[in-house]
Design a protein around this motif. Structure first.
Motif, PDB file in Angstrom:
ATOM      1  N   THR A   1       0.729  -1.056   0.103  1.00  0.00           N
ATOM      2  CA  THR A   1      -0.025   0.095  -0.381  1.00  0.00           C
ATOM      3  C   THR A   1       1.153   1.566   0.118  1.00  0.00           C
ATOM      4  OG1 THR A   1      -0.188  -0.249   2.829  1.00  0.00           O
ATOM      5  CG2 THR A   1      -1.186  -1.874   1.154  1.00  0.00           C
ATOM      6  N   ILE A   2       2.157   1.111   0.227  1.00  0.00           N
ATOM      7  CA  ILE A   2       3.232   2.483   0.258  1.00  0.00           C
ATOM      8  C   ILE A   2       2.712   3.112  -1.001  1.00  0.00           C
ATOM      9  CG2 ILE A   2       4.958   1.511  -1.027  1.00  0.00           C
ATOM     10  CD1 ILE A   2       6.934   2.833   1.187  1.00  0.00           C
ATOM     11  N   TYR A   3       2.452   3.409  -1.847  1.00  0.00           N
ATOM     12  CA  TYR A   3       2.028   4.241  -2.841  1.00  0.00           C
ATOM     13  C   TYR A   3       1.172   4.909  -2.259  1.00  0.00           C
ATOM     14  CZ  TYR A   3       5.705   2.525  -6.058  1.00  0.00           C
ATOM     15  OH  TYR A   3       7.048   2.570  -7.349  1.00  0.00           O
ATOM     16  N   GLY A   4       0.071   4.698  -1.775  1.00  0.00           N
ATOM     17  CA  GLY A   4      -1.172   5.677  -1.189  1.00  0.00           C
ATOM     18  C   GLY A   4      -0.493   6.272   0.044  1.00  0.00           C
ATOM     19  N   ALA A   5       0.359   5.933   0.011  1.00  0.00           N
ATOM     20  CA  ALA A   5       1.254   6.955   1.226  1.00  0.00           C
ATOM     21  C   ALA A   5       0.833   8.947   2.146  1.00  0.00           C
ATOM     22  CB  ALA A   5       2.311   6.954   2.066  1.00  0.00           C
TER      23      ALA A   5
ATOM     24  N   SER B   1       1.497   6.913   6.977  1.00  0.00           N
ATOM     25  CA  SER B   1      -0.295   7.077   6.845  1.00  0.00           C
ATOM     26  C   SER B   1      -0.831   6.163   5.444  1.00  0.00           C
ATOM     27  CB  SER B   1      -0.615   7.670   7.349  1.00  0.00           C
ATOM     28  OG  SER B   1      -2.467   8.572   6.981  1.00  0.00           O
ATOM     29  N   VAL B   2      -1.628   5.467   5.121  1.00  0.00           N
ATOM     30  CA  VAL B   2      -2.220   5.238   4.321  1.00  0.00           C
ATOM     31  C   VAL B   2      -3.454   5.027   4.370  1.00  0.00           C
ATOM     32  CG1 VAL B   2      -2.244   3.324   1.845  1.00  0.00           C
ATOM     33  CG2 VAL B   2      -0.442   3.605   4.134  1.00  0.00           C
TER      34      VAL B   2
ATOM     35  N   GLU C   1      -9.124   7.463   9.471  1.00  0.00           N
ATOM     36  CA  GLU C   1     -10.000   9.213  10.852  1.00  0.00           C
ATOM     37  C   GLU C   1      -8.942  10.059  10.999  1.00  0.00           C
ATOM     38  OE1 GLU C   1     -11.363   8.293  15.299  1.00  0.00           O
ATOM     39  OE2 GLU C   1     -11.064   6.906  14.690  1.00  0.00           O
ATOM     40  N   PHE C   2      -7.892   9.717  11.336  1.00  0.00           N
ATOM     41  CA  PHE C   2      -6.754  11.023  11.333  1.00  0.00           C
ATOM     42  C   PHE C   2      -6.541  11.644   9.543  1.00  0.00           C
ATOM     43  CE2 PHE C   2      -2.402  12.644  11.077  1.00  0.00           C
ATOM     44  CZ  PHE C   2      -2.178  13.330  12.077  1.00  0.00           C
ATOM     45  N   SER C   3      -6.746  11.246   8.934  1.00  0.00           N
ATOM     46  CA  SER C   3      -6.969  11.297   7.708  1.00  0.00           C
ATOM     47  C   SER C   3      -8.014  12.809   6.952  1.00  0.00           C
ATOM     48  CB  SER C   3      -6.563  11.306   6.276  1.00  0.00           C
ATOM     49  OG  SER C   3      -5.700  10.595   6.632  1.00  0.00           O
TER      50      SER C   3
ATOM     51  N   ARG D   1      -6.390   5.687  -3.532  1.00  0.00           N
ATOM     52  CA  ARG D   1      -6.548   4.213  -2.600  1.00  0.00           C
ATOM     53  C   ARG D   1      -5.539   3.435  -4.026  1.00  0.00           C
ATOM     54  NH1 ARG D   1     -12.670   0.259  -3.349  1.00  0.00           N
ATOM     55  NH2 ARG D   1     -11.563  -1.334  -3.070  1.00  0.00           N
ATOM     56  N   VAL D   2      -4.723   2.275  -3.190  1.00  0.00           N
ATOM     57  CA  VAL D   2      -4.063   1.938  -4.744  1.00  0.00           C
ATOM     58  C   VAL D   2      -4.505   0.708  -4.614  1.00  0.00           C
ATOM     59  CG1 VAL D   2      -2.404   3.826  -4.329  1.00  0.00           C
ATOM     60  CG2 VAL D   2      -2.186   1.445  -3.041  1.00  0.00           C
ATOM     61  N   ILE D   3      -4.976   0.261  -3.740  1.00  0.00           N
ATOM     62  CA  ILE D   3      -5.550  -1.391  -3.998  1.00  0.00           C
ATOM     63  C   ILE D   3      -6.663  -2.297  -4.808  1.00  0.00           C
ATOM     64  CG2 ILE D   3      -5.325  -3.643  -2.830  1.00  0.00           C
ATOM     65  CD1 ILE D   3      -2.731  -2.209  -3.180  1.00  0.00           C
ATOM     66  N   TRP D   4      -7.413  -2.720  -5.440  1.00  0.00           N
ATOM     67  CA  TRP D   4      -8.586  -2.954  -5.706  1.00  0.00           C
ATOM     68  C   TRP D   4      -8.471  -4.141  -5.709  1.00  0.00           C
ATOM     69  CZ3 TRP D   4     -11.217   1.572  -6.872  1.00  0.00           C
ATOM     70  CH2 TRP D   4     -10.248   3.209  -6.449  1.00  0.00           C
ATOM     71  N   ASP D   5     -10.038  -4.538  -5.500  1.00  0.00           N
ATOM     72  CA  ASP D   5     -10.254  -5.566  -5.949  1.00  0.00           C
ATOM     73  C   ASP D   5     -10.422  -5.920  -7.385  1.00  0.00           C
ATOM     74  OD1 ASP D   5     -12.421  -4.120  -6.295  1.00  0.00           O
ATOM     75  OD2 ASP D   5     -14.041  -5.610  -4.914  1.00  0.00           O
TER      76      ASP D   5
END
Length: 844
Positions: free
Chosen positions: A256-260, A343-344, A353-355, A364-368
């Motif tokens: 998920t790091i590309y969504g940080a 933070s992702v 919640e924080f963001s 969003r960088v991960i998809w079903d």
């Protein structure tokens, strides 16, 4: 044999005999198999309570049973004698903590002896004695030499009421483990640590392997969760404002790091001073850090409100060179992970919640299923996507890969380019054992400013003794003592300072049961050969509250003792029982509530045996016991369960008194029996079978008590049937029943059982007797002959057990060869069963 049951006379007599004969002294001569029965040693607070009584009654029952089974039983007792209460008493009353402690030990020892527990008192230890804590210091030095003990400056859990630091396990939930109403604070101190994380994998392997069959599942689950193994990667984010500084994060979701959208550090992070120096909004960040670090750990971990502040600094995402803002927030803790995280928000609920609160971008960088539009983003109003899936089109060379493939590829790139690595982390932390109090084992280390070294005390100088003239009014008795700190550096000979911290008292309880095996050894902690004859401990009983403190510490410490050559195994306990708590009238017992039950009062009124029997009967050992207390018309407390137990024992006594003269005159077993005697013998052997099973399978001691009561009823029925008979076969039958009952009572009410055993004509102690094995033939219920009809006409008969159900009767009838032949080519319309009398098969 006195006609009346006199529990106090009996108990005093047998306690004196046991002491004179040293009945429970361990032989250790190899003539019998060995069994180590252990209960957790108590803190000498001054009085035992019902929790102690229950714990030790359970353990003593097992110890008696194993002796009756032919074992040489090691069943010791000692005192976990260092700790805060003694020091606090010294401060409050001007008393010496050693005198206060040994007075309490004397009181509690007398109470335990009054209960008649079968301890080998010749092996008694007190952990505050120099002969014991000398070996704490010796082991500390050996572990220090191997790098398993080290010193560092660290943020620690601080209890303002205890005025000392606490390990993470002792501050679980943010409150002091000893003072549950006191929030824990965070302070930075120089501390000694034990490297228990070195054994994290071995601790987990034991949970998943050798302990699984012998330890309660809930204890293993709590330990597994506390160790908290996580596989992931550590990644360095270089600080854009100073490339020499790198913020290292740990993540299990590298995919998920590309969504940080940010890097968030703990307010107490080790690099916070440098970040403050660089921050363009230093005052704002510093105020926030001060505010958050003043809060207790409980406030931090339980706060639903996510609070943070932007430092005005930026860190570089090493995968796409994106500049990410550096924040600090209340929900990031220095003692977990690396003290920093990425933070992702699109893939983590907390980050989401924080963001949302602070208006940080959510990508969003991960998809079903990967969307056709690569610009599709997660809208602010939607929920984060937490599952694994496929990486979107904006993930560089990893776009289109599955989460698992991406994590592997990203980790390889990070390692190849030197900005990260695959790693496994643990929630478990190294154990901070420094305590800033005086009533504990002095840490045997010497600090020299002249040559800049920290060195261990010479082993020949051990023990480093606690001074007898400590002034507890100073708040730092060891540090202010005129001579304790003044030593010579063993390296350069210059004046040096002795360490003034003491060891966490859990160090004392890490290895005490090894010392029981060889308690007077003055040359080493214990003789390795002697210890290997007795350990690992066969059965250990104690409170569930020690699941992630003592029981993790002692496992890790045993592994360390193995690695310094003291033992050759790592797991110290084969079988564990955590007994249920004892509460009073539905409420937890507490001194502050004034609802503590004093066992001495119960013993005075009902006797030790009745007290023990009643608490064993109240519930299975692992279940909570709700003890009932009522006040009679005279204002005196009554305990119905204990009174009922005393009445039961008196009933057994009356039966034995009626028969003991007749029983002493005969030996052997009856060759022929009347129907009444046959029923009595059957009841005897059925009871033996149930009691044996209850001891061997699950330790259902309440079932053993109930079985004794059932056998007593059966023997009374036999007594009613035969009256004052002197017929040898009848007397032999009663003698067998009374001996079986007495043997079964020995682990539960040993004083009464010993007196009954003597009344039946035995000259040796029950501790020298053998458990009576049930005869399965005698225990078997008699069979019934059941007529089987076909369409109302008798065609066969079947033999079935007397307790067979209607379904059993039907099955037996249909399985009979004659009936099968008659019904082979017919339709069975129905089967009529007259319970225990008849089966009629209706065919067409």
């Amino acid at each position: 044999m006195h006609e009346k049951y006199q529990p106090h006379v009996i108990e005093e007599q047998w306690q004196r005999i046991w002491q004179e004969r040293q009945t429970f002294k361990v032989r250790d001569d190899g003539s019998r198999p060995r069994y180590y029965m252990l209960e957790m040693l108590p803190y000498p607070s001054g009085r035992i309570h019902l929790g102690h009584v229950r714990n030790y009654s359970i353990g003593d029952a097992v110890a008696w049973y194993k002796r009756l089974r032919g074992y040489d039983v090691l069943h010791p007792m000692g005192w976990d004698a260092f700790g805060l209460p003694a020091e606090n008493a010294a401060i409050k009353h001007g008393a010496r903590p050693d005198e206060w402690t040994f007075q309490n030990i004397a009181t509690m020892r007398a109470q335990l002896q009054r209960m008649g527990f079968s301890y080998d008192w010749g092996r008694e230890i007190a952990t505050c004695h120099p002969d014991y804590y000398r070996w704490n210091q010796w082991m500390f030095i050996q572990l220090f030499k191997r790098g398993l003990v080290y010193r560092k400056r660290s943020v620690v859990n601080w209890c303002p009421k205890c005025n000392t630091s606490l390990a993470n396990e002792q501050a679980e939930g943010g409150f002091c483990w000893r003072h549950e109403d006191t929030p824990v604070e965070q302070r930075e101190l120089e501390q000694w640590f034990v490297r228990q994380t070195h054994y994290a994998e071995e601790l987990l392997a034991g949970i998943e392997g050798s302990l699984r069959d012998g330890w309660p599942g809930h204890v293993l689950k709590r330990q597994q969760d506390w160790i908290g193994r996580s596989e992931g990667a550590e990644i360095d984010f270089t600080l854009a404002d100073d490339p020499t500084l790198k913020l290292r994060i740990f993540t299990t979701r590298l995919d998920t790091i590309y969504g940080a959208n940010a890097v968030i550090v703990a307010p107490e992070h080790g690099l916070m001073p440098q970040l403050l120096e660089l921050s363009p909004v230093r005052d704002q960040v510093e105020a926030f850090v001060t505010h958050i670090t003043s809060q207790s750990l409980r406030e931090r971990t339980e706060s639903r409100e996510k609070e943070g502040v932007d430092t005005g600094l930026y860190a570089i995402n090493p995968f796409n060179a994106e500049r990410l803002p550096v924040w600090t927030a209340n929900f990031v803790l220095a003692q977990y992970g690396t003290g920093a995280l990425m933070s992702v928000p699109a893939h983590d609920e907390r980050d989401f919640e924080f963001s949302r609160k602070y208006g940080l971008p959510i990508r969003r960088v991960i998809w079903d299923v990967v969307p056709s539009d690569p610009k599709t983003t997660l809208r602010i109003s939607s929920l984060p996507f937490l599952d694994e899936g496929q990486l979107g089109a904006d993930c560089g060379p990893f776009s289109g890969l599955s989460s698992d493939e991406a994590r592997s590829g990203m980790a390889r790139q990070a390692e190849a380019q030197g900005f990260g690595k695959r790693t496994t982390t643990y929630r478990l932390r190294d154990w901070g054992i420094s305590r800033q109090r005086a009533w504990g084992t002095p840490i045997p280390m010497i600090h020299c400013e002249a040559c800049g070294t920290i060195s261990p005390e010479a082993e020949e100088n051990l023990p480093v003794l606690l001074p007898p003239d400590l002034d507890f009014s100073t708040g730092a008795p060891l540090a202010t003592h005129p001579t304790f700190t003044k030593v010579t550096c063993p390296n350069c000979g210059a004046p040096a300072r002795r360490d003034t911290d003491t060891m966490d008292t859990f160090v004392d309880s890490n290895w005490y049961y090894f010392r029981y095996c060889d308690p007077r050894n003055a040359e080493r902690p214990f003789n390795r050969e002697v210890v290997h004859r007795w350990t690992p401990v066969d059965f250990y009983i104690g409170g569930d509250e020690h699941a992630v403190m003592h029981l993790i510490y002692t496992r890790a410490w045993t592994m360390m003792m193995r690695d310094i050559g003291l033992v050759d195994f790592g797991e110290p306990v084969k079988r564990l029982l955590t007994q249920g708590m004892v509460i009073l009238n539905g409420a937890k017992m507490s001194k502050s509530l004034g609802n503590i039950v004093d066992p001495d009062e119960m013993i005075r009124r009902y006797g030790a045996d009745a007290t023990r029997l009643s608490i064993l009967f109240a519930a299975p050992p692992e279940r909570e016991v709700d003890w009932k207390r009522i006040t009679d018309e005279h204002g005196e407390d009554d305990y119905p369960a204990a009174e009922g137990a005393m009445r039961y024992l008196a009933r057994v006594w009356r039966l034995a008194h009626r028969w003991h003269d007749r029983c002493r005159a005969v030996t052997g077993l009856p060759e022929t029996t009347s129907p009444a005697a046959e029923a009595a013998r059957r009841a005897t052997h059925q009871a033996l079978a149930r009691a044996t099973d209850a001891f061997e399978n699950g330790l259902r001691l309440n079932v053993v008590v109930a079985t004794c009561m059932e056998l007593t009823n059966a023997l009374y029925d036999f007594d009613t049937a035969v009256g004052d008979t002197t017929a040898v076969t009848d007397v032999q039958t009663m003698r067998e029943g009374l001996e079986a009952l007495t043997t079964m009572l020995a682990p539960l009410a040993p004083h009464t059982a010993e007196a009954l055993w003597q009344a039946l004509g035995h000259e040796t102690s029950l501790a020298e007797a053998n458990w009576m094995d049930p005869d399965p033939d005698l225990a078997r219920e008699p069979q019934l002959e059941i007529p089987v009809q076909v369409n109302g006409k008798l065609k066969s008969k079947v033999l079935v057990a007397a307790d067979s159900s209607d379904a059993d009767l039907e099955a037996a009838a249909l399985a009979d060869a004659k009936i099968q032949a008659l019904t082979a080519d017919k339709t069975i319309a129905k089967v009529i069963v007259v319970p225990k009398r008849l089966v009629n098969v209706v065919i067409r």
